[in-house]
Scaffold this motif. Structure first.
Motif, mmCIF file in Angstrom:
data_model
loop_
_atom_site.group_PDB
_atom_site.id
_atom_site.type_symbol
_atom_site.label_atom_id
_atom_site.label_comp_id
_atom_site.label_asym_id
_atom_site.label_seq_id
_atom_site.Cartn_x
_atom_site.Cartn_y
_atom_site.Cartn_z
ATOM 1 N N ALA A 294 0.835 -1.209 0.000
ATOM 2 C CA ALA A 294 0.000 0.000 0.000
ATOM 3 C C ALA A 294 0.865 1.253 0.000
ATOM 4 N N ALA A 295 1.929 1.229 0.797
ATOM 5 C CA ALA A 295 2.792 2.410 0.901
ATOM 6 C C ALA A 295 3.507 2.674 -0.420
ATOM 7 N N ILE A 296 4.000 1.609 -1.043
ATOM 8 C CA ILE A 296 4.800 1.787 -2.258
ATOM 9 C C ILE A 296 3.937 2.128 -3.468
ATOM 10 N N THR A 297 2.859 1.382 -3.663
ATOM 11 C CA THR A 297 2.085 1.547 -4.905
ATOM 12 C C THR A 297 1.026 2.638 -4.823
ATOM 13 N N LYS A 298 0.525 2.913 -3.612
ATOM 14 C CA LYS A 298 -0.568 3.899 -3.420
ATOM 15 C C LYS A 298 -1.837 3.511 -4.203
ATOM 16 N N ILE A 299 -1.936 2.256 -4.568
ATOM 17 C CA ILE A 299 -3.134 1.817 -5.292
ATOM 18 C C ILE A 299 -4.346 1.850 -4.371
ATOM 19 N N VAL A 300 -4.090 1.566 -3.094
ATOM 20 C CA VAL A 300 -5.185 1.473 -2.128
ATOM 21 C C VAL A 300 -4.787 2.290 -0.903
ATOM 22 N N SER A 301 -5.778 2.895 -0.249
ATOM 23 C CA SER A 301 -5.455 3.715 0.913
ATOM 24 C C SER A 301 -5.296 2.840 2.153
ATOM 25 N N LEU B 214 7.335 3.084 3.172
ATOM 26 C CA LEU B 214 7.644 4.512 2.998
ATOM 27 C C LEU B 214 9.154 4.746 3.036
ATOM 28 N N GLU B 215 9.830 3.998 3.943
ATOM 29 C CA GLU B 215 11.295 4.119 4.025
ATOM 30 C C GLU B 215 11.939 3.678 2.710
ATOM 31 N N LEU B 216 11.418 2.577 2.170
ATOM 32 C CA LEU B 216 11.968 2.082 0.898
ATOM 33 C C LEU B 216 11.791 3.113 -0.211
ATOM 34 N N LEU B 217 10.642 3.784 -0.178
ATOM 35 C CA LEU B 217 10.360 4.784 -1.213
ATOM 36 C C LEU B 217 11.346 5.946 -1.162
ATOM 37 N N GLU B 218 11.826 6.238 0.062
ATOM 38 C CA GLU B 218 12.775 7.343 0.207
ATOM 39 C C GLU B 218 14.087 7.024 -0.498
ATOM 40 N N THR B 219 14.500 5.755 -0.414
ATOM 41 C CA THR B 219 15.756 5.383 -1.060
ATOM 42 C C THR B 219 15.553 5.121 -2.551
ATOM 43 N N ARG B 220 14.337 4.689 -2.913
ATOM 44 C CA ARG B 220 14.082 4.435 -4.335
ATOM 45 C C ARG B 220 12.689 4.933 -4.702
ATOM 46 N N PRO B 221 12.570 6.179 -5.110
ATOM 47 C CA PRO B 221 11.227 6.702 -5.437
ATOM 48 C C PRO B 221 10.611 5.906 -6.583
ATOM 49 N N LEU B 222 9.298 5.781 -6.499
ATOM 50 C CA LEU B 222 8.583 5.015 -7.506
ATOM 51 C C LEU B 222 8.223 5.904 -8.684
#
Lengths: 388, 190
Positions: free
Chosen positions: B137-144, B176-184
């Motif tokens: 959910a955090a990475i894809t933002k497909i679902v809240s 969310l932490e993963l997204l900081e190092t590798r934005p989607l």
């Protein structure tokens, strides 16, 4: 037939995320079914599980029987005890039910049987889809008769058509089949169950005249006699033998003419009232694709591609598969160049289409041995070839 | 916009439940249409298992995924089977301790999470699927996140509701932490 609002006790109104199997159980409960006898078999077991789980809250009864032969026998008994009844199964179980299906047909006992089809023959591919029982439900028991069969293409329709199946079975005192498959059975989608007052159900037509005048049968070929509940003090008889209006054996060829003609005509003469179809862009179509159940959703993709390729393609979805939509297919066969019939079997309903088309246009079968749905490109290929 | 999502692993990891929770969240609380299909063998545990979601703003007609934009792989087998079927530029979320991926060529966007270990820290590896859903959910933002939590009652046992929510939150934070190092980078899905 008297239609009344559903008993709110059985109706789980609201939006749900359900698979087709669970939606069938909810449809049955909404329709007033309070008796379920069955034997677990993949991919239909979830219906039985849900019905069993919901039974205590609605005053229903669930019996896990020793096999499918006993399951359908129990339905015959419980229906004459006054209940709306159902069972659910898949291919191997359906085969076992064939003998007593004949009993239900002959005794004109209302019941609903859901067949969540998997790939056969025999135990085949238990967890994978098929549409291979289409002819078996129509012809599987011996003797001449008619049944009604509906084929849902989504969990929502599993709910809606199960309610309708009960209404039809009460109206015509005939076994009604829900011909679904593993994919729709296990596919989850949003299912909206309306408030109870918006769900119209056909109540059991119970006789209330003088006891000595009661007759469980009338052989009009148009309608059916009211029923009574065993134990309420009526003298009547139920048998698989050829019988008279009181239900007692009348073993003459002349009586068999009356009985068999009635069993067939009560469905055939009402076919136009029973049959439901969904048509799309059939006017001016070069090719018509006829499908039912899950295959119609695969067809939607293939037809989209065909239209993009410039082929005027219409679709006809058989919501009611039996009785077969003879008149409409005959009519459309005179208007198109070809009818394409994909189904997850080696070609079953296509024979009905061929019979009704009667040489007016090409009829192309797109068979599939089961275990999966069609690749939309295969159906597209058939459409392209058919219009050449 | 249509999204196609596949969750995969082996039987017992809660793969089917992942799609069930996500599908319910989307169709009942996020105002989307979602169709969930599953494939599994006759085995109760240990066999290959996958569940798929087709997500759309309008009614889903064709119910199957053809070229998914998101793959969640919780076992090596499922990674081997389904990674080649993930579309170019798609999102891969995999179990860091159980999946040894091929060299990252940049074909897909890869996110690794030790979801089983994180679930064990919370109390039991059985919650690995909720940790996974948090990451997803955090990475894809497909679902809240809100819809996902709303979807849990009825799909996890009442007495484990709180710990499942905790597992989801833990995964969400990690995502969310993963997204900081590798934005989607999100492209229009096919």
């Amino acid at each position: 037939m008297r239609k009344t609002a559903a008993d709110p006790k059985g109706v789980l109104s609201g939006a749900h995320f359900l698979d087709g199997d669970h939606a069938i159980a909810e449809g049955a409960l909404a329709a007033g079914c309070r008796f379920f006898a069955g034997y677990p078999i993949t991919p239909s077991t979830e219906t039985a599980e849900r019905f069993a789980e919901r039974c205590p809250g609605v005053g229903g009864l669930f019996i896990q029987m020793e096999d499918e032969i006993a399951s359908i026998a129990a339905l015959v008994g419980a229906a004459w005890g006054g209940q709306k009844v159902m069972t659910v199964t898949s291919g191997p179980g359906l085969s076992l039910m064939m003998e007593n299906l004949g009993l239900a047909v002959m005794t004109e006992t209302p019941m609903v049987i859901a067949d969540v089809q998997r790939a056969g023959p025999s135990t085949g591919l238990p967890t994978l889809p098929g549409q291979q029982d289409m002819m078996q439900v129509r012809w599987g028991s011996h003797g001449d008769y008619r049944i009604i069969a509906l084929s849902p293409d989504s969990p929502q329709e599993c709910f809606d058509l199960t309610v309708e199946a009960f209404n039809l079975s009460e109206t015509y005192r005939v076994p009604v089949f829900i011909m679904t498959d593993e994919t729709v059975g296990h596919m989850h989608e949003k299912v909206v169950i309306p408030p109870a007052e918006e769900i119209m159900v056909v109540a059991r037509n119970l006789y209330d005249g003088p006891k000595e005048d009661y007759r469980p049968y009338r052989f009009t070929g148009k309608d059916v006699a009211p029923m009574v509940r065993a134990g309420d003090g009526y003298r009547f008889h139920i048998t698989g033998l050829t019988h008279d209006e009181r239900g007692y054996p009348a073993l003459t060829p002349a009586q068999n003419v009356k009985v068999v003609t009635h069993l067939i005509e009560k469905i055939d003469s009402n076919a136009d009232k029973i049959i439901r179809l969904e048509e799309e862009e059939v006017e001016g179509a070069e090719v018509l694709v006829v499908s039912y159940g899950i295959t119609s959703r695969i067809v939607s993709r293939a037809v989209q591609l065909a239209r993009e390729a410039g082929i005027r393609t219409g679709t006809l979805r058989l919501i009611t598969v039996w009785p077969f939509a003879e008149r409409r297919i005959r009519e459309l066969a005179g208007q198109v160049r070809a009818i394409v019939v994909p189904e997850i079997n080696y070609g079953q309903m296509v024979r009905e289409v061929e019979r009704c088309a009667a040489g007016q246009c090409r009829v192309v079968s797109v068979p599939h041995c089961g275990g999966a749905v069609h690749d939309p490109d295969v159906i597209l290929g058939a459409i392209q070839e058919a219009c050449q | 916009m249509t999204w196609e999502v596949r969750f995969s692993g082996f039987g017992g990891q809660g793969i089917v439940r992942c799609a069930l929770i996500t599908g319910k969240a989307l169709s009942m609380y996020d105002n989307k249409f979602a169709t969930m299909t599953q494939s599994f063998g006759p085995e109760a545990r240990g066999g290959a298992c996958a569940s798929q979601l087709v997500i759309s703003e309008s009614r889903v007609l064709y119910p199957y995924v053809t070229l998914p934009g998101v793959l969640v792989a919780l076992s090596q087998d499922s990674y081997n089977t389904y990674e080649p079927k993930l579309r170019d530029g798609g999102v891969l979320i995999y179990e860091e301790d159980l999946v040894q991926p091929k060299e990252d060529t940049g074909r897909v966007q890869m996110y690794a999470a030790p979801v089983t270990r994180m679930a064990e820290e919370i109390g039991n590896r059985i919650f690995a699927n909720l940790v996974t859903l948090g990451c997803f959910a955090a990475i894809t933002k497909i679902v809240s996140a809100e819809a996902m939590k709303n979807a849990l009652p009825g799909l996890v046992p009442d007495r484990f509701l709180a710990v499942n929510e905790k597992a989801f939150d833990r995964g969400y934070e990690y995502g969310l932490e993963l997204l900081e190092t590798r934005p989607l980078s999100i492209e229009e899905a096919p």
